[in-house]
Write a protein that holds these residues in place. Structure first.
Motif, mmCIF file in Angstrom:
data_model
loop_
_atom_site.group_PDB
_atom_site.id
_atom_site.type_symbol
_atom_site.label_atom_id
_atom_site.label_comp_id
_atom_site.label_asym_id
_atom_site.label_seq_id
_atom_site.Cartn_x
_atom_site.Cartn_y
_atom_site.Cartn_z
ATOM 1 N N LYS A 38 3.862 5.937 -5.556
ATOM 2 C CA LYS A 38 3.635 6.148 -6.995
ATOM 3 C C LYS A 38 2.550 7.204 -7.211
ATOM 4 N N TYR A 39 1.501 7.139 -6.395
ATOM 5 C CA TYR A 39 0.408 8.098 -6.518
ATOM 6 C C TYR A 39 0.886 9.511 -6.199
ATOM 7 N N LYS A 92 0.823 -1.205 0.000
ATOM 8 C CA LYS A 92 0.000 0.000 0.000
ATOM 9 C C LYS A 92 0.860 1.260 0.000
ATOM 10 N N ALA A 113 2.265 1.748 -3.498
ATOM 11 C CA ALA A 113 1.230 2.348 -4.351
ATOM 12 C C ALA A 113 1.051 3.823 -4.014
#
Length: 218
Positions: free
Chosen positions: A12-13, A6, A9
């Protein structure tokens, strides 16, 4: 996904949405009451792997694993110790938010639905060098009074129950700062939502349960 996945991710976001850049910033998540994981020193936010984290004991501050924990680990520990409800901490330096950290311009929360909820409580700390105990102490002192802490001439730290909610809080902050700057440059006067309407929204609208702060409950 586990907490490492998580956070990968989330990194990256953050980069894809201009909420972080390069190796600037650090992110962490609580694993249990006594353990957290945090990005290792010098990691590139948009290209994290499962090996790019250090595991840290929240109680003792001891680090496990091969990687050196971020130098900002002390204030992450301070937040987790002060706020048992917090599951994720994000520190970054988005452009517009960092601009506000370098100025005395107020950040308005009475603009639209998300700002009323996510920007209700913002605290500020003076500039201290990154990684110092002075910075950690200043942030820890404010952790029970807010869910966003603006670090003067540095950036911001946000925290929430989950990684997703912390991301939403950070993105709402950056959008509000961008809106305020854009409106000023265009000569547009932003109209605030009246205080009594804000109070009604937070207490009665059922948008989301109002985030309770430890300082307010004492």
């Amino acid at each position: 996904m586990n907490q490492r996945q998580k956070l990968i991710a989330a990194g990256k976001y953050l980069l894809a949405n201009q909420l972080a850049w390069g190796t600037s910033g650090n992110i962490s998540a609580r694993i249990n009451d006594e353990q957290m994981i945090i990005t290792a020193s010098g990691t590139f936010m948009g290209n994290l792997s499962e090996e790019d984290f250090a595991e840290v004991n929240i109680v003792t501050g001891n680090t496990e694993g091969k990687r050196k924990a971020s130098k900002e680990t002390p204030f992450h520990l301070g937040i987790y110790r002060e706020r048992k409800d917090v599951g994720a901490v994000l520190h970054s330096s988005p452009f517009y938010t960092t601009m506000f950290s370098c100025a005395d311009e107020p950040i308005l929360s009475e603009l639209f639905i998300e700002t009323m909820y996510y920007l209700e409580n913002i605290a500020y700390v003076d500039y201290y060098h990154p990684g110092t105990q002075e910075l950690a102490d200043a942030i820890t002192e404010q952790a029970g009074k807010a869910n966003i802490i603006m670090m003067r001439n540095h950036g911001v730290v946000v925290y929430d129950d989950t990684i997703d909610e912390a991301l939403m809080r950070l993105e709402t902050l950056e959008m509000a700062c961008r809106m305020i700057v854009t409106a000023k440059s265009a000569g547009i006067a932003l109209k605030r939502i009246p205080d009594q309407v804000v109070k009604s929204f937070l207490e009665d609208s059922k948008y989301k349960p109002r985030k309770q702060l430890p300082a307010a409950m004492k």
